[in-house]
Design a protein around this motif. Structure first.
Motif, PDB file in Angstrom:
ATOM      1  N   ARG B  38       0.828  -1.208   0.000  1.00 47.92           N
ATOM      2  CA  ARG B  38       0.000   0.000   0.000  1.00 47.92           C
ATOM      3  C   ARG B  38       0.865   1.261   0.000  1.00 47.92           C
ATOM      4  NH1 ARG B  38      -2.074  -3.737   1.918  1.00 47.92           N
ATOM      5  NH2 ARG B  38      -4.221  -4.458   2.181  1.00 47.92           N
ATOM      6  N   GLY B  87       2.742   0.950   5.819  1.00 50.58           N
ATOM      7  CA  GLY B  87       4.077   0.473   5.500  1.00 50.58           C
ATOM      8  C   GLY B  87       4.800  -0.113   6.688  1.00 50.58           C
ATOM      9  N   LYS B  90       4.626  -6.602   7.899  1.00 45.73           N
ATOM     10  CA  LYS B  90       3.908  -7.824   8.220  1.00 45.73           C
ATOM     11  C   LYS B  90       4.781  -8.766   9.019  1.00 45.73           C
ATOM     12  CE  LYS B  90       0.792  -7.186   4.622  1.00 45.73           C
ATOM     13  NZ  LYS B  90       0.395  -5.827   5.032  1.00 45.73           N
TER      14      LYS B  90
ATOM     15  N   THR F  29       7.346  -8.952  -1.255  1.00 43.48           N
ATOM     16  CA  THR F  29       8.658  -8.574  -0.758  1.00 43.48           C
ATOM     17  C   THR F  29       9.704  -9.176  -1.675  1.00 43.48           C
ATOM     18  OG1 THR F  29       7.829  -8.506   1.500  1.00 43.48           O
ATOM     19  CG2 THR F  29      10.210  -8.710   1.224  1.00 43.48           C
ATOM     20  N   ARG F 103       0.852  -2.718  11.547  1.00 44.35           N
ATOM     21  CA  ARG F 103       0.190  -1.427  11.746  1.00 44.35           C
ATOM     22  C   ARG F 103      -1.106  -1.557  12.531  1.00 44.35           C
ATOM     23  NH1 ARG F 103      -3.289   0.734   7.751  1.00 44.35           N
ATOM     24  NH2 ARG F 103      -2.306  -0.729   6.316  1.00 44.35           N
TER      25      ARG F 103
HETATM   26  N1  LIG Z   1       1.149 -10.270   0.412  1.00 42.51           N
HETATM   27  C1  LIG Z   1       2.387  -9.947   0.806  1.00 42.51           C
HETATM   28  N2  LIG Z   1       3.366 -10.877   0.725  1.00 42.51           N
HETATM   29  C2  LIG Z   1       4.627 -10.572   1.104  1.00 42.51           C
HETATM   30  N3  LIG Z   1       4.978  -9.381   1.587  1.00 42.51           N
HETATM   31  C3  LIG Z   1       4.042  -8.415   1.703  1.00 42.51           C
HETATM   32  C4  LIG Z   1       2.706  -8.642   1.323  1.00 42.51           C
HETATM   33  N4  LIG Z   1       2.009  -7.501   1.527  1.00 42.51           N
HETATM   34  C5  LIG Z   1       2.884  -6.587   2.038  1.00 42.51           C
HETATM   35  N5  LIG Z   1       4.121  -7.117   2.146  1.00 42.51           N
HETATM   36  C6  LIG Z   1       5.293  -6.479   2.697  1.00 42.51           C
HETATM   37  O1  LIG Z   1       4.909  -5.616   3.752  1.00 42.51           O
HETATM   38  C7  LIG Z   1       5.319  -4.287   3.483  1.00 42.51           C
HETATM   39  C8  LIG Z   1       4.302  -3.297   4.038  1.00 42.51           C
HETATM   40  O2  LIG Z   1       3.054  -3.510   3.410  1.00 42.51           O
HETATM   41  P1  LIG Z   1       2.111  -2.242   3.079  1.00 42.51           P
HETATM   42  O3  LIG Z   1       0.884  -2.755   2.400  1.00 42.51           O
HETATM   43  O4  LIG Z   1       2.928  -1.224   2.333  1.00 42.51           O
HETATM   44  O5  LIG Z   1       1.763  -1.553   4.451  1.00 42.51           O
HETATM   45  P2  LIG Z   1       0.945  -2.214   5.672  1.00 42.51           P
HETATM   46  O6  LIG Z   1       1.654  -3.473   6.027  1.00 42.51           O
HETATM   47  O7  LIG Z   1       1.017  -1.150   6.734  1.00 42.51           O
HETATM   48  O8  LIG Z   1      -0.443  -2.438   5.152  1.00 42.51           O
HETATM   49  C9  LIG Z   1       5.450  -4.224   1.979  1.00 42.51           C
HETATM   50  O9  LIG Z   1       6.403  -3.239   1.621  1.00 42.51           O
HETATM   51  C10 LIG Z   1       5.961  -5.619   1.643  1.00 42.51           C
HETATM   52  O10 LIG Z   1       7.374  -5.696   1.835  1.00 42.51           O
END
Ligand SMILES: Nc1ncnc2c1ncn2[C@@H]1O[C@H](COP(=O)(O)OP(=O)(O)O)[C@@H](O)[C@H]1O
Ligand SMILES: Nc1ncnc2c1ncn2[C@@H]1O[C@H](COP(=O)(O)OP(=O)(O)O)[C@@H](O)[C@H]1O
Ligand SMILES: Nc1ncnc2c1ncn2[C@@H]1O[C@H](COP(=O)(O)OP(=O)(O)O)[C@@H](O)[C@H]1O
Lengths: 412, 112, 412, 412, 112, 112
Positions: B38, B87, B90, F29, F103
């Motif tokens: 996101r 961001g 996870k 990722t 988050r």
């Molecule tokens: N489905 C997924 N599989 C693997 N890694 C993921 C996945 N979704 C998010 N990530 C990792 O988690 C990070 C943060 O996710 P993001 O969507 O940007 O924010 P948030 O986790 O706060 O929703 C991403 O930059 C990526 O590295």
């Protein structure tokens, strides 16, 4: 050379020796680093090796016939080309002089100009050109394009006879390099993936290192063109510095206004634009004229670069034509304006008006562009059909460093 | 044993390490990674050529822990890595069949 | 110094001031970057710090006694070593001259030669040597090896009396550095894992940056050795440039033929070989002689490098002996040939034949190699038994930057 | 200018042209790379762009009024400030001279000093300052601080009338830059996370490259300040070199003793300390005096740096005040000592004792520190309340390269 | 199939690769990582600013192998990577549901 | 949930990302890795010293997805990453016990 030779001046000789070193510094490592930093990490060495190899090839050709054809008397043909009396410098006595300096030094100083010009051009071929093609291009281009035009302007040829003003190479170096870059980029075709895929510079600090050396070296490029350590050289260095400063700030301002952020690459590009543009004028204008020329250069070259990329989608990879080409044209024309004594310049030769001078300047630009454009096109076509200009797609995506040179820029 | 893999914001690494050692977990393996999600990236401009860089630098932490420790471990990572902004990343929990310490040949829990 | 001193020449002084800056540029940052780029990332700082520290140590020793022992009159011992009248320059008036330039400047110019020579040598010790050993080596070696040989050739010693021709340091700098590097590498032993494990240069752009500065600086190295801004300096710069160009192209061609690809590192190595080889000849030969010398240099040094690595498996880590050593020998001998007026050279002194000159040149090389080889071996042995030459195996695999200097070259 | 002008000397002109190039080399790319390597990878471009932009801004202001206010006659106000007769160099004839060199060249040489001084200062603002604030700071500071102080010391102002000895800028450049850096760092506040979080230099090879250029360029900085190619210039270069060598070794030794390991960064920092400290003395002391000054500089600046960081916890990010400030003070005072003929110096002007001279030197330092400190504080305050000195916390942690310039230093 | 993930000392990579190919395992994926654990890092000093770097460079090897091969695989990694000093690293064994070779679409064992 | 780990050719990253977002998978990722396998590396020469570099740069993509999505996900990765030449890479599918979004603290599917 005048009938009776003035005594050798150790001061003038000292400055020309220094200027020669400064102009070499512009190419090696200056331009090599400037270009090397701008390409992707897989191609950095290809630009470096090209700059070194071009210098080597051009140097030997300059000694062989280049210097003689450019700067010796061509007899009946003198208005278009020099002679061969000084081929291999055989015709030159060890103690021969050109004005107040040794002729060996004058030949060497001019060599550094002949070497940097094709090196500037290959920035347009970056990241896809075959190394052997670069070597052949440099050799042929110097002999067929650079040498005759240098003779026309500086060797007593027809443009010199018309009184064209080109103190340090606005026509001979910059218009020439810019036109060759544009024609070369068109014949060569763009890089795979241009312009969609990111081709961000792999190391801007490398580029900045080269940029600084270019600024410093340019003192010798323009100041040395006075062929003496005197007030003309001093004023040329001052004008050169003002052109660079004004160009850098103008580009910075244009970027800031247009994109909201001024970039390091933008400032140094504006600096180069200012330097290229002030080159033909540096010995004829005053410091304020130089500032004006620099401001115009930074502003117009910025827009020329945008236009070529965004509108025309021409992949002149390192922006040689919009920076050096546009700058060379602008500078050569503005020389005709700011040389006016009224504008703090050194004035025109007797019975020449600004309009008249401007005409000659325009003619010089046009003649250079025409000859250079045509011959460059011819050379590129011939090379393409003989040994081929481009590497294979596989090699292009692997990168020239490994594909053409068997090395990687950085390890571990 | 379980492998706790956390993707976090790079500048949170020290906090997370501190939090984990508080609960007695001192070993971990860290990788610099690029994240897509996101959180949006940024734009770069070079002589007017605009490049949209849509990945974000992230740090990937792998911690192998005794199963009993997993919840505690997750808790302290979340506490330490949370900024509340998009961001934050996870945490993935996966199963480990076996662990071996190369130096001693010890296995499983005693290898951690 | 002649009985009656010529007036001080501001032009000659200007050029020697510039040359001094150019030769310092060769070491700092030139050679430091050239060497730093060639080692693995964990050792880059160790080479940089060595070049800076060697310059510092040698500078103070040169002021203390080095200059005096090399360039002042040694009275009865003058054929082998100079005197101590000028120790700490106490014997020197503020307005003293050497020829047409201030003696303070002559001393300073010569200092830069004394500093770069041991800096060249330590390239052979890279990635395994203890820092303290480098400092002691530099100090002892300059006093026991460089100073006497400089006196023999340039300070009025026995080789000078025999009329040996070494314009800018083929014997004093390059044969000397090459022999010391070879002996040093043998006493020190190779790097762990040599030659199986990859020891690829960590940053060839850094090396190219240094290479360009070496080329530029060499104008001052050779051109400044004329001790004047005159035709001889001009011709020396021209010859130097031709030697570099020919050397670079010859090595490129050899690599292309042998490995199918010309490399960036190859071209700059050939350039250095050409520069080292032309050094003794630069003031005596013509431009064509310089091209010939450069071609031979690039070709032979390429093969010497292959031979040392592939056949002899000697770990002269940055190839100092096959490039500078071989180049110095070749250049010193060919000086005896291409100095011939018939070959465009400046000719021999009266009643000297080419054969005779060649004999003297060979004797100079042999004497330098013998003295340097023996003393270097002695110094290395003494240092090994006292403080130890090498770092521990752990430190060697951790890298010298962290182990010896507590820093890393690159972070983040 | 004296009533009757000496003839123009091509030798002196050649050396000043070279010196101008050398001093520009110190800033671009020297200082830019030195600083750029010392910051974190996310801020490298911000330092580079600041050095280029400052040079541009200062150059235009110098042409406009700076040179005139610093070096033309201020009439009744002359003891505090120059006049405006030479604004835009309009009052200057193309063939005007300053001593034996063209005035255009003298103006240009002095410009390079005016440009590097604010560039030195911004090292204290690194990694958190807003780019626009840097531009405004550079412009205002040069006009309000640098120009008047340069006039006091070099332009015939009150300190010159008192006979203060500052050969090449101990007061004007180094005390000035150091005080401004300290005041600036205090008003600006430290970087987020200072001093806990690691802010290791991202590329020490870049820093070493810049350091080498600083050493080389300093020959022109000090040697050129003789405004002639003569014995004084030669001695100044020798003294400069000895100061650098001694400073580097002293810092190395201090680090070795204190931390057990000598570092590359330590040696080059000691070198800069030695160079800054010898600057005011370079034309007045002998080589042994220079060694003494260099040793004191390396040792004291090392401890000043520790003190500021460890004890006072002031974030003068690139240690400008403990190196240049402390060095400038030490050097200016020691000039009063080692200028004594008895200590190998050039001696004092008639009827001046060492004590008397020391008093004048101390007064010069105090006056510079007071004026610079007050005005710098004022400028920083005004800029803070108008456009703001710092970037936002988000921008600071993202890094200035992306946040302020939309670029990254390295890609791929 | 199992995924064998080994964290080893970087200079041991070549030995481990050799050992694995001896038992017929030629494919692997390698990542440069930072390790935290018992092995202590080092200290850096820049103009008196002292930074304690407590991670150690490590190399992460991932090898997907047929289940039967796991023990042999672990054995040869341990043999090759062991120095007996702290920091030799760990081996984690996890389960793989499926493997696909992108080029051919082959799956599972035939994809290895 | 499953973790889909794909080792692909670096220049295919953008295509794979596009393909995945088409099926609604936007998070992932990415790690730059070195691959050993059938595809051979290259040779480098430095002043006649020849170094055989037998790893190939690869890109490692980790995507955590709902179990139902796995097949679709694999399919689109294969389609996007395939060149048909040796070295296209592999996909490994492993099981994930739990996912936590740092988050928000959301878990499992709602955390993806
Ligand atoms: N489905 C997924 N599989 C693997 N890694 C993921 C996945 N979704 C998010 N990530 C990792 O988690 C990070 C943060 O996710 P993001 O969507 O940007 O924010 P948030 O986790 O706060 O929703 C991403 O930059 C990526 O590295
Ligand atoms: N619990 C853990 N989870 C993940 N990786 C670990 C863990 N413990 C150790 N490691 C990895 O193994 C490496 C070696 O561990 P360390 O404790 O230093 O030595 P040893 O394995 O010999 O006991 C560490 O640098 C780290 O990369
Ligand atoms: N057994 C394995 N375990 C982990 N990664 C592997 C394995 N085999 C191959 N790989 C990865 O897949 C990449 C491609 O494999 P390769 O055999 O070269 O081509 P292909 O997948 O087309 O057969 C390798 O570079 C490596 O990164």
């Amino acid at each position: 050379m005048p009938a009776e030779v003035p005594p050798l001046s150790s001061g003038d000789t000292a400055w020309l020796l220094t200027s020669t070193a400064l102009v070499l510094l512009m190419t090696l490592p200056g331009l090599a680093l400037f270009y090397g930093g701008l390409v992707r990490i897989k191609n950095v060495l290809s630009l470096l090796v090209q700059c070194f190899a071009i210098t080597g090839v051009v140097s030997l050709l300059w000694l062989a016939v280049g210097y003689s054809l450019a700067f010796s008397n061509g007899g009946p043909l003198n208005s278009v080309i020099g002679g061969l009396d000084k081929a291999f410098l055989l015709g030159m006595a060890r103690d021969a002089q050109t004005g107040s300096i040794p002729e060996s030094l004058f030949c060497m100083f001019q060599l550094t100009f002949a070497a940097i010009t094709p090196a500037l051009v290959v920035g347009a071929f970056a990241e896809r050109v075959r190394f052997a093609a670069v070597l052949w291009f440099a050799g042929l281009w110097v002999l067929l394009v650079y040498v005759p035009i240098a003779h026309w302007v500086w060797g007593g040829g027809w443009l010199a006879q018309l009184g064209v003003m080109d103190f340090a190479g606005g026509i001979v170096v910059h218009v020439n390099a810019g036109v060759a870059a544009l024609v070369g980029a068109l014949t060569l075709g763009g890089r795979r993936g241009f312009p969609q895929t990111s081709m961000a510079p792999h190391s801007l600090p490398l580029t900045a290192c080269g940029a600084g050396m270019l600024w410093v070296g340019w003192y010798g490029f323009n100041g040395g063109s006075a062929l003496a350590a005197n007030g003309s050289a001093g004023m040329a260095v001052l004008a050169t510095h003002m052109g660079a400063s004004a160009g850098a700030l103008a580009w910075m301002w244009a970027e800031w206004r247009r994109f909201g952020k001024p970039s390091m690459l933008g400032i140094v590009t504006g600096m180069v634009a200012g330097l290229g543009t002030i080159t033909p004028a540096s010995g004829y204008v005053g410091p304020l004229g130089a500032v004006a020329i620099g401001l115009v250069a930074g502003f117009l070259c910025f827009h020329a670069t945008q236009y070529l990329k965004q509108r025309l989608h021409i992949d002149d990879s390192l922006d040689v034509s919009p920076v050096h080409g546009a700058g060379g044209v602008i500078g050569t024309l503005l020389t005709g304006v700011f040389a006016a004594a009224a504008l703090g310049g050194s004035g025109y030769s007797v019975q020449t008006s600004m309009a008249g001078q401007l005409g000659v300047q325009a003619l010089g630009v046009a003649a250079c562009a025409a000859w250079c454009g045509g011959m460059t096109w011819l050379i590129m076509r011939v090379l393409d059909t003989t040994l081929g200009l481009r590497v294979s797609d596989e090699q292009e995506s692997e990168g020239l460093d490994l594909a053409s040179h068997g090395e990687r820029g950085y390890s571990g | 044993m379980k492998l706790v893999t956390a993707i976090i914001k790079p500048f949170k690494l020290d906090d997370v390490r501190a939090a984990l050692s508080e609960i007695g977990v001192s070993g971990m393996t860290v990788t610099e990674v690029k994240g897509f999600g996101r959180q949006r990236g940024h734009t770069e401009l070079y002589r007017g050529a605009e490049y949209v860089v849509d990945f974000v630098p992230k740090t990937r932490i792998e911690v192998a822990v005794r199963t009993e420790l997993v919840d505690q471990c997750v808790e302290s990572i979340v506490k330490a890595a949370k900024t509340g902004k998009v961001g934050d990343g996870k945490i993935f929990i996966t199963n480990i069949d076996r662990v071996i310490r190369i130096r001693t040949g010890e296995t499983d829990n005693s290898a951690l």
